[in-house]
Design a protein around this motif. Structure first.
Motif, PDB file in Angstrom:
ATOM      1  N   GLU A 214     -33.713  82.271  -7.370  1.00 57.94           N
ATOM      2  CA  GLU A 214     -34.628  81.282  -7.951  1.00 57.94           C
ATOM      3  C   GLU A 214     -35.841  81.074  -7.056  1.00 57.94           C
ATOM      4  N   CYS A 215     -35.600  81.007  -5.761  1.00 58.36           N
ATOM      5  CA  CYS A 215     -36.691  80.810  -4.806  1.00 58.36           C
ATOM      6  C   CYS A 215     -37.687  81.955  -4.885  1.00 58.36           C
ATOM      7  N   ALA A 216     -37.182  83.188  -4.954  1.00 56.77           N
ATOM      8  CA  ALA A 216     -38.060  84.350  -5.059  1.00 56.77           C
ATOM      9  C   ALA A 216     -38.849  84.316  -6.364  1.00 56.77           C
ATOM     10  N   GLN A 222     -45.714  81.074  -8.338  1.00 53.88           N
ATOM     11  CA  GLN A 222     -46.799  80.370  -7.652  1.00 53.88           C
ATOM     12  C   GLN A 222     -47.961  81.303  -7.345  1.00 53.88           C
ATOM     13  N   ILE A 223     -47.649  82.523  -6.912  1.00 56.26           N
ATOM     14  CA  ILE A 223     -48.713  83.484  -6.616  1.00 56.26           C
ATOM     15  C   ILE A 223     -49.541  83.746  -7.862  1.00 56.26           C
ATOM     16  N   GLY A 224     -48.847  84.110  -8.950  1.00 58.37           N
ATOM     17  CA  GLY A 224     -49.553  84.462 -10.171  1.00 58.37           C
ATOM     18  C   GLY A 224     -50.401  83.338 -10.713  1.00 58.37           C
ATOM     19  N   TYR A 225     -49.832  82.138 -10.740  1.00 58.35           N
ATOM     20  CA  TYR A 225     -50.577  81.024 -11.332  1.00 58.35           C
ATOM     21  C   TYR A 225     -51.645  80.490 -10.396  1.00 58.35           C
ATOM     22  N   ALA A 226     -51.307  80.317  -9.117  1.00 61.16           N
ATOM     23  CA  ALA A 226     -52.280  79.772  -8.171  1.00 61.16           C
ATOM     24  C   ALA A 226     -53.496  80.676  -8.033  1.00 61.16           C
ATOM     25  N   MET A 341     -42.243  79.040   0.455  1.00 61.15           N
ATOM     26  CA  MET A 341     -42.114  80.485   0.299  1.00 61.15           C
ATOM     27  C   MET A 341     -43.226  81.021  -0.595  1.00 61.15           C
ATOM     28  N   GLY A 342     -43.518  80.293  -1.667  1.00 57.91           N
ATOM     29  CA  GLY A 342     -44.613  80.699  -2.538  1.00 57.91           C
ATOM     30  C   GLY A 342     -45.950  80.636  -1.831  1.00 57.91           C
ATOM     31  N   ALA A 343     -46.140  79.594  -1.042  1.00 60.08           N
ATOM     32  CA  ALA A 343     -47.414  79.442  -0.346  1.00 60.08           C
ATOM     33  C   ALA A 343     -47.623  80.534   0.699  1.00 60.08           C
ATOM     34  N   LEU A 344     -46.535  80.947   1.364  1.00 62.51           N
ATOM     35  CA  LEU A 344     -46.647  82.057   2.317  1.00 62.51           C
ATOM     36  C   LEU A 344     -47.168  83.313   1.616  1.00 62.51           C
ATOM     37  N   LEU A 379     -37.988  88.397 -14.407  1.00 63.96           N
ATOM     38  CA  LEU A 379     -36.774  89.192 -14.226  1.00 63.96           C
ATOM     39  C   LEU A 379     -35.840  88.560 -13.192  1.00 63.96           C
ATOM     40  N   LEU A 380     -36.408  88.071 -12.093  1.00 69.70           N
ATOM     41  CA  LEU A 380     -35.587  87.447 -11.048  1.00 69.70           C
ATOM     42  C   LEU A 380     -34.911  86.177 -11.560  1.00 69.70           C
ATOM     43  N   MET A 381     -35.602  85.414 -12.396  1.00 68.40           N
ATOM     44  CA  MET A 381     -35.000  84.196 -12.925  1.00 68.40           C
ATOM     45  C   MET A 381     -33.883  84.513 -13.909  1.00 68.40           C
ATOM     46  N   VAL A 382     -34.008  85.603 -14.655  1.00 63.99           N
ATOM     47  CA  VAL A 382     -32.915  86.037 -15.533  1.00 63.99           C
ATOM     48  C   VAL A 382     -31.670  86.329 -14.704  1.00 63.99           C
ATOM     49  N   ALA A 383     -31.858  87.029 -13.585  1.00 63.67           N
ATOM     50  CA  ALA A 383     -30.729  87.336 -12.700  1.00 63.67           C
ATOM     51  C   ALA A 383     -30.129  86.066 -12.108  1.00 63.67           C
ATOM     52  N   ALA A 384     -30.971  85.121 -11.720  1.00 68.84           N
ATOM     53  CA  ALA A 384     -30.486  83.863 -11.151  1.00 68.84           C
ATOM     54  C   ALA A 384     -29.699  83.060 -12.180  1.00 68.84           C
TER      55      ALA A 384
END
Length: 392
Positions: A214-216, A222-226, A341-344, A379-384
């Protein structure tokens, strides 16, 4: 509204900074992206400080830092100095305002937590809507320095709002206290306990595979939207349109975001927020790639509306997603960790996207990469979600 809404309006400030300092798209975008990094890193401590003292105190200090950084930026005559005044000082203010505010709200709701989150986050869209026009009007009337001076006064209202925050009952029990000694210097053991509490909790969270996925996913979202707040005004202008068109595109994005955050918040109380997150990311990814093949203004406006309506609502899903996998007790830690993590990644990727534009002399590749980032987040959220469902 006065914190996140202003931060999300950095795209308009970026255009003016490019005019005044001519520092290049990559470096100028870095001022904003690293601000997000500072905000998120301080947010790690802000949430814990709010639990150990009170959220009211944290928000008051945050309002002072945000205003001070903007005020000091008035006197900057070289772009690198903006990394001290805007990026560091204002960024610290954002960190002590945004994450703590997003965290404390969730302690007051259970059945309608997602709707409450939607209402809170819609305020950032209102702020973005206001500041897009306010920036442009103040730039035209008073220039960059006058604009920053006026904005620094406006955001002091965060101190007024922060003074009205009440500490949740769940956080009024025994906890590590940050009381001062007689010489007003915090004892070393108290500071050590504070740091241990901050970092131990975060490291423990990553033992939970659902949270790691979920974190990933949320970090990529955040990257895409920001990226749009930093880059989309320049993208619209690269299509041959003026500042007014760029402002209107961002106003459309923020206006649609306000409405759809509330709607998605209500919907997430009945449909899995993880499924909703994946869906909006998939659609946003396709749209980001498609928009690179058009130069029609109405399609650029349509893309802004789609981005605000779908990927723009992802922050609404964060609290209910994280509460489900980590519990309410760990919401502050998990939320601030996901944000940092998103901000990094934003701090690295947004300048990289700007550099792509410098190297290719257009923004097409940059937005195609944004589309891939959105799709990977889904895709990552589907896995989570699959992992969390098996646990439950």
């Amino acid at each position: 509204m006065l914190a996140f809404g202003l931060l999300k309006s950095y795209g308009m400030l970026l255009v003016e900074l490019l005019k005044v300092y001519d520092g290049g798209a990559g470096t100028t975008a870095m001022v904003g992206s690293v601000t997000s990094l500072v905000m998120s890193f301080i947010g790690l401590f802000g949430c814990t400080l709010g639990e150990m003292t009170t959220f009211r105190k944290v928000l008051l200090v945050g309002g002072i830092f945000q205003s001070s950084g903007l005020f000091f930026s008035v006197f900057v005559n070289r772009l690198p100095v903006m990394f001290l005044t805007y990026t560091l000082i204002t960024g610290m203010g954002y960190g002590l305002l945004i994450s703590p505010c997003a965290t404390v709200l969730n302690f007051y709701f259970e059945k309608r937590r997602a709707l409450a989150s939607g209402l809170l986050n819609s305020a950032s869209g209102v702020g973005m809507f206001i500041f897009q026009y306010l920036y442009r009007s103040l730039f035209d009337e008073y220039g960059l320095e006058g604009c920053l001076l006026i904005i620094s006064g406006i955001v002091l209202n965060n101190c007024v709002a922060g003074s009205l925050i009440r500490q949740p009952q769940q956080l009024k029990g025994p906890n590590v206290s940050l009381t001062m000694t007689s010489d007003r210097i915090p004892p070393i053991n108290t500071f050590t306990k504070f740091l241990r509490k901050v970092f131990k909790t975060r490291f423990t969270l990553f033992r939970n595979l659902s949270f790691a996925l979920e974190c990933a996913s949320l970090a990529l979202a955040q990257i895409g939207y920001a990226s749009h707040f930093f880059l989309y005004p320049a993208f619209v202008k690269s299509r041959g349109f003026d500042d007014t068109s760029a402002v209107l595109a961002m106003v459309i994005l923020s206006s649609v975001e306000v409405i759809c955050k509330i709607m998605m918040g209500g919907l997430a109380d009945y449909i899995s927020p993880a499924i909703l997150h994946s869906t909006v990311m998939f659609v946003g990814g396709v749209a980001a790639v498609v928009v690179t093949f058009t130069k029609k203004l109405w399609l650029l406006y349509a893309y802004a509306a789609i981005t605000g309506a779908l990927p723009g609502t992802f922050f609404v899903f964060m609290p209910p997603i994280l509460v489900r996998s980590c519990g309410l007790k760990n919401l502050g830690a998990s939320l601030s960790t996901a944000i940092v993590m998103g901000a990094l990644l934003v701090a690295v990727c947004v300048p990289g996207l700007g550099l792509m534009a410098d190297l290719t002399a257009n923004w097409n590749l940059s937005f195609q990469v944004i589309g891939a980032i959105f799709f990977t987040s889904g895709l990552l959220m589907v896995a989570a979600e699959a992992k969390t469902s098996r646990k439950i």
